[in-house]
Design a protein around this motif. Structure first.
Motif, PDB file in Angstrom:
ATOM      1  N   GLU A  15       7.796  -1.314  49.013  1.00 60.65           N
ATOM      2  CA  GLU A  15       9.023  -2.091  48.837  1.00 60.65           C
ATOM      3  C   GLU A  15       9.767  -1.657  47.577  1.00 60.65           C
ATOM      4  O   GLU A  15      11.002  -1.587  47.565  1.00 60.65           O
ATOM      5  CB  GLU A  15       8.674  -3.575  48.783  1.00 60.65           C
ATOM      6  CG  GLU A  15       8.117  -4.103  50.098  1.00 60.65           C
ATOM      7  CD  GLU A  15       7.297  -5.377  49.949  1.00 60.65           C
ATOM      8  OE1 GLU A  15       6.929  -5.966  50.979  1.00 60.65           O
ATOM      9  OE2 GLU A  15       7.009  -5.768  48.795  1.00 60.65           O
ATOM     10  N   HIS A  75      11.522   1.570  48.319  1.00 61.40           N
ATOM     11  CA  HIS A  75      12.681   1.300  49.172  1.00 61.40           C
ATOM     12  C   HIS A  75      13.847   0.770  48.341  1.00 61.40           C
ATOM     13  O   HIS A  75      15.007   1.170  48.553  1.00 61.40           O
ATOM     14  CB  HIS A  75      12.297   0.295  50.253  1.00 61.40           C
ATOM     15  CG  HIS A  75      13.375   0.033  51.255  1.00 61.40           C
ATOM     16  ND1 HIS A  75      13.784   0.964  52.173  1.00 61.40           N
ATOM     17  CD2 HIS A  75      14.133  -1.073  51.488  1.00 61.40           C
ATOM     18  CE1 HIS A  75      14.739   0.463  52.938  1.00 61.40           C
ATOM     19  NE2 HIS A  75      14.979  -0.771  52.532  1.00 61.40           N
ATOM     20  N   ARG A  94       5.665  -5.197  64.274  1.00 60.51           N
ATOM     21  CA  ARG A  94       6.033  -5.397  62.865  1.00 60.51           C
ATOM     22  C   ARG A  94       5.886  -4.099  62.073  1.00 60.51           C
ATOM     23  O   ARG A  94       6.748  -3.754  61.254  1.00 60.51           O
ATOM     24  CB  ARG A  94       5.159  -6.491  62.239  1.00 60.51           C
ATOM     25  CG  ARG A  94       5.496  -7.905  62.683  1.00 60.51           C
ATOM     26  CD  ARG A  94       4.813  -8.923  61.791  1.00 60.51           C
ATOM     27  NE  ARG A  94       3.358  -8.777  61.821  1.00 60.51           N
ATOM     28  CZ  ARG A  94       2.557  -9.397  62.674  1.00 60.51           C
ATOM     29  NH1 ARG A  94       3.074 -10.199  63.595  1.00 60.51           N
ATOM     30  NH2 ARG A  94       1.252  -9.226  62.631  1.00 60.51           N
ATOM     31  N   ASP A  95       4.790  -3.380  62.320  1.00 62.54           N
ATOM     32  CA  ASP A  95       4.536  -2.154  61.566  1.00 62.54           C
ATOM     33  C   ASP A  95       5.594  -1.086  61.837  1.00 62.54           C
ATOM     34  O   ASP A  95       6.058  -0.411  60.907  1.00 62.54           O
ATOM     35  CB  ASP A  95       3.144  -1.604  61.911  1.00 62.54           C
ATOM     36  CG  ASP A  95       2.025  -2.410  61.284  1.00 62.54           C
ATOM     37  OD1 ASP A  95       2.308  -3.213  60.369  1.00 62.54           O
ATOM     38  OD2 ASP A  95       0.867  -2.250  61.720  1.00 62.54           O
ATOM     39  N   ALA A 113       8.919  -2.007  60.164  1.00 61.01           N
ATOM     40  CA  ALA A 113       8.831  -1.819  58.713  1.00 61.01           C
ATOM     41  C   ALA A 113       8.878  -0.333  58.353  1.00 61.01           C
ATOM     42  O   ALA A 113       9.456   0.051  57.329  1.00 61.01           O
ATOM     43  CB  ALA A 113       7.555  -2.463  58.181  1.00 61.01           C
ATOM     44  N   TYR A 114       8.288   0.511  59.187  1.00 65.80           N
ATOM     45  CA  TYR A 114       8.337   1.959  58.969  1.00 65.80           C
ATOM     46  C   TYR A 114       9.766   2.484  59.150  1.00 65.80           C
ATOM     47  O   TYR A 114      10.254   3.289  58.340  1.00 65.80           O
ATOM     48  CB  TYR A 114       7.381   2.647  59.949  1.00 65.80           C
ATOM     49  CG  TYR A 114       7.319   4.147  59.812  1.00 65.80           C
ATOM     50  CD1 TYR A 114       6.486   4.741  58.868  1.00 65.80           C
ATOM     51  CD2 TYR A 114       8.090   4.976  60.625  1.00 65.80           C
ATOM     52  CE1 TYR A 114       6.425   6.126  58.734  1.00 65.80           C
ATOM     53  CE2 TYR A 114       8.037   6.357  60.493  1.00 65.80           C
ATOM     54  CZ  TYR A 114       7.195   6.920  59.559  1.00 65.80           C
ATOM     55  OH  TYR A 114       7.148   8.284  59.423  1.00 65.80           O
ATOM     56  N   ARG A 163      12.506   0.788  58.762  1.00 69.15           N
ATOM     57  CA  ARG A 163      13.304   0.292  57.641  1.00 69.15           C
ATOM     58  C   ARG A 163      13.119   1.205  56.425  1.00 69.15           C
ATOM     59  O   ARG A 163      14.080   1.518  55.714  1.00 69.15           O
ATOM     60  CB  ARG A 163      12.884  -1.138  57.322  1.00 69.15           C
ATOM     61  CG  ARG A 163      13.490  -1.732  56.072  1.00 69.15           C
ATOM     62  CD  ARG A 163      14.967  -2.022  56.193  1.00 69.15           C
ATOM     63  NE  ARG A 163      15.252  -3.136  57.063  1.00 69.15           N
ATOM     64  CZ  ARG A 163      16.489  -3.621  57.242  1.00 69.15           C
ATOM     65  NH1 ARG A 163      17.512  -3.059  56.613  1.00 69.15           N
ATOM     66  NH2 ARG A 163      16.702  -4.634  58.073  1.00 69.15           N
ATOM     67  N   TRP A 203      13.922  -6.761  62.464  1.00 71.66           N
ATOM     68  CA  TRP A 203      14.767  -5.946  61.593  1.00 71.66           C
ATOM     69  C   TRP A 203      15.459  -6.821  60.542  1.00 71.66           C
ATOM     70  O   TRP A 203      15.612  -6.422  59.384  1.00 71.66           O
ATOM     71  CB  TRP A 203      15.793  -5.196  62.421  1.00 71.66           C
ATOM     72  CG  TRP A 203      16.616  -4.229  61.619  1.00 71.66           C
ATOM     73  CD1 TRP A 203      17.912  -4.377  61.209  1.00 71.66           C
ATOM     74  CD2 TRP A 203      16.181  -2.951  61.118  1.00 71.66           C
ATOM     75  NE1 TRP A 203      18.319  -3.284  60.487  1.00 71.66           N
ATOM     76  CE2 TRP A 203      17.279  -2.396  60.418  1.00 71.66           C
ATOM     77  CE3 TRP A 203      14.994  -2.245  61.194  1.00 71.66           C
ATOM     78  CZ2 TRP A 203      17.209  -1.154  59.789  1.00 71.66           C
ATOM     79  CZ3 TRP A 203      14.922  -1.003  60.576  1.00 71.66           C
ATOM     80  CH2 TRP A 203      16.011  -0.471  59.887  1.00 71.66           C
ATOM     81  N   HIS A 216      13.767  -7.499  56.973  1.00 68.92           N
ATOM     82  CA  HIS A 216      13.821  -6.500  55.902  1.00 68.92           C
ATOM     83  C   HIS A 216      12.442  -6.091  55.384  1.00 68.92           C
ATOM     84  O   HIS A 216      12.306  -5.661  54.237  1.00 68.92           O
ATOM     85  CB  HIS A 216      14.667  -6.999  54.730  1.00 68.92           C
ATOM     86  CG  HIS A 216      16.134  -7.070  55.038  1.00 68.92           C
ATOM     87  ND1 HIS A 216      17.020  -6.053  54.753  1.00 68.92           N
ATOM     88  CD2 HIS A 216      16.863  -8.043  55.640  1.00 68.92           C
ATOM     89  CE1 HIS A 216      18.238  -6.395  55.156  1.00 68.92           C
ATOM     90  NE2 HIS A 216      18.162  -7.594  55.699  1.00 68.92           N
ATOM     91  N   ALA A 217      11.408  -6.196  56.196  1.00 73.18           N
ATOM     92  CA  ALA A 217      10.076  -5.750  55.767  1.00 73.18           C
ATOM     93  C   ALA A 217      10.043  -4.229  55.659  1.00 73.18           C
ATOM     94  O   ALA A 217      10.673  -3.529  56.457  1.00 73.18           O
ATOM     95  CB  ALA A 217       9.015  -6.243  56.739  1.00 73.18           C
ATOM     96  N   VAL A 218       9.306  -3.725  54.670  1.00 73.82           N
ATOM     97  CA  VAL A 218       9.162  -2.290  54.441  1.00 73.82           C
ATOM     98  C   VAL A 218       7.682  -1.990  54.279  1.00 73.82           C
ATOM     99  O   VAL A 218       6.999  -2.625  53.475  1.00 73.82           O
ATOM    100  CB  VAL A 218       9.923  -1.843  53.175  1.00 73.82           C
ATOM    101  CG1 VAL A 218       9.728  -0.353  52.945  1.00 73.82           C
ATOM    102  CG2 VAL A 218      11.400  -2.178  53.283  1.00 73.82           C
ATOM    103  N   ARG A 219       7.192  -1.007  55.057  1.00 77.58           N
ATOM    104  CA  ARG A 219       5.760  -0.701  54.969  1.00 77.58           C
ATOM    105  C   ARG A 219       5.499   0.700  55.514  1.00 77.58           C
ATOM    106  O   ARG A 219       6.041   1.083  56.541  1.00 77.58           O
ATOM    107  CB  ARG A 219       4.938  -1.731  55.752  1.00 77.58           C
ATOM    108  CG  ARG A 219       3.432  -1.654  55.538  1.00 77.58           C
ATOM    109  CD  ARG A 219       2.729  -2.732  56.348  1.00 77.58           C
ATOM    110  NE  ARG A 219       3.303  -4.049  56.116  1.00 77.58           N
ATOM    111  CZ  ARG A 219       4.013  -4.710  57.014  1.00 77.58           C
ATOM    112  NH1 ARG A 219       4.244  -4.208  58.206  1.00 77.58           N
ATOM    113  NH2 ARG A 219       4.510  -5.904  56.722  1.00 77.58           N
TER     114      ARG A 219
END
Length: 284
Positions: free
Chosen positions: A74, A77, A172-173, A176-177, A179, A209, A212-215
């Motif tokens: 995060e 990002h 979810r994964d 996040a990828y 993003r 989306w 705004h999760a980032v992973r």
């Protein structure tokens, strides 16, 4: 929106502020609370949150990351989003894979192996990965579709719900990828087009989306269900390619002596039988 989303996730108790929920008009922290934690003015933080300032120093961004409890992905990002936009000298090129890498993946036969690009395209996969992940597609359908795109597969192909028992976690994964990759490549029209397409065609994608999760999932365990061998628990490791850091090699393995290892051996036997059948037809 990124800063606001993560500000809303924190609660006053997370930073040692007493419960005053009856007087709060926001879900999480107030802007002035984040600004105080980061050591910047409220006006400056507000401009950053609204995208009106693109020249924040690395020190300010790190202070904001600490204030909002961002993890490594995060934080990276946030730095990517804050970089000033640069004029593109040339259009973003379609990803290319060195033939030697494709051959390396194909030669790996102890488990499924794939190379994933920045748009979650499967740039290469070995025969076991094809049997595991895309065998439900006929050869003609795969050829017509071109490259298999993992995000499209997860959100638009009903088979993904059968393949992944934890479909919600996989969804979810992958969002996040994407993003994370969108932050690294804001000028990639193909990546932007994929995100727009999935947002329009999948309500589940659109909802994820907006979070705004980032992973970047570099290792872990993936559970899959294959109709031939049943449930498989596969450890995976993700290796970045030095010459193309947005491409990653993912290798799957099962623990020795486990039922999943037996399942992979059974898949290997299926591949061997298919190869023998093709050889027989070729000689006849």
């Amino acid at each position: 929106m990124f800063l606001q989303s993560y500000r809303n996730r924190l609660r006053p108790s997370d930073i040692g502020i007493g419960d005053d929920s009856r007087h709060r008009r926001v879900l999480g922290l107030r802007r002035e609370e984040v600004a105080q934690l980061a050591g910047v003015s409220v006006n400056y933080y507000t401009r950053l949150e609204q995208g009106q300032s693109r020249h924040a120093s690395p020190e300010v961004l790190d202070a904001l990351a600490r204030a909002l409890r961002l993890d490594g992905d995060e934080r990276a990002h946030l730095h990517a989003l804050a970089r000033p936009a640069k004029p593109c000298d040339k259009p973003v090129q379609e990803e290319q894979l060195r033939p030697g890498l494709a051959g390396l993946v194909d030669a790996f036969n102890s488990g499924p192996s794939v190379i994933i690009g920045r748009k979650t395209d499967l740039l290469a996969w070995n025969r076991m990965a094809q049997l595991l992940f895309t065998d439900h597609l006929g050869a003609a359908e795969r050829e017509q579709a071109g490259r298999v795109n993992l995000a499209r597969f997860i959100f638009l192909d009903p088979y993904a719900h059968k393949l992944y028992p934890d479909w919600a976690g996989e969804a979810r994964d992958i969002v996040a990828y994407l993003r994370m990759m969108a932050g690294r490549h804001p000028a990639d029209p193909r990546l932007a087009g994929l995100i727009e397409e999935l947002s329009l065609r999948s309500a589940e994608f659109s909802a994820l989306w907006s979070a705004h999760a980032v992973r970047d999932k570099t290792h872990g365990v993936r559970i899959v269900y294959h109709p031939l061998v049943g449930r498989l628990s596969l450890d995976f490791e993700t290796l970045r390619l030095p010459e193309a850091p947005d491409q990653c090699l993912v290798i799957y393995q099962a623990k020795a002596g486990s039922s999943s290892a037996a399942g992979l051996r059974q898949l290997h036997d299926v591949l061997a039988a298919r190869h023998a059948e093709r050889e027989t037809h070729a000689r006849s």
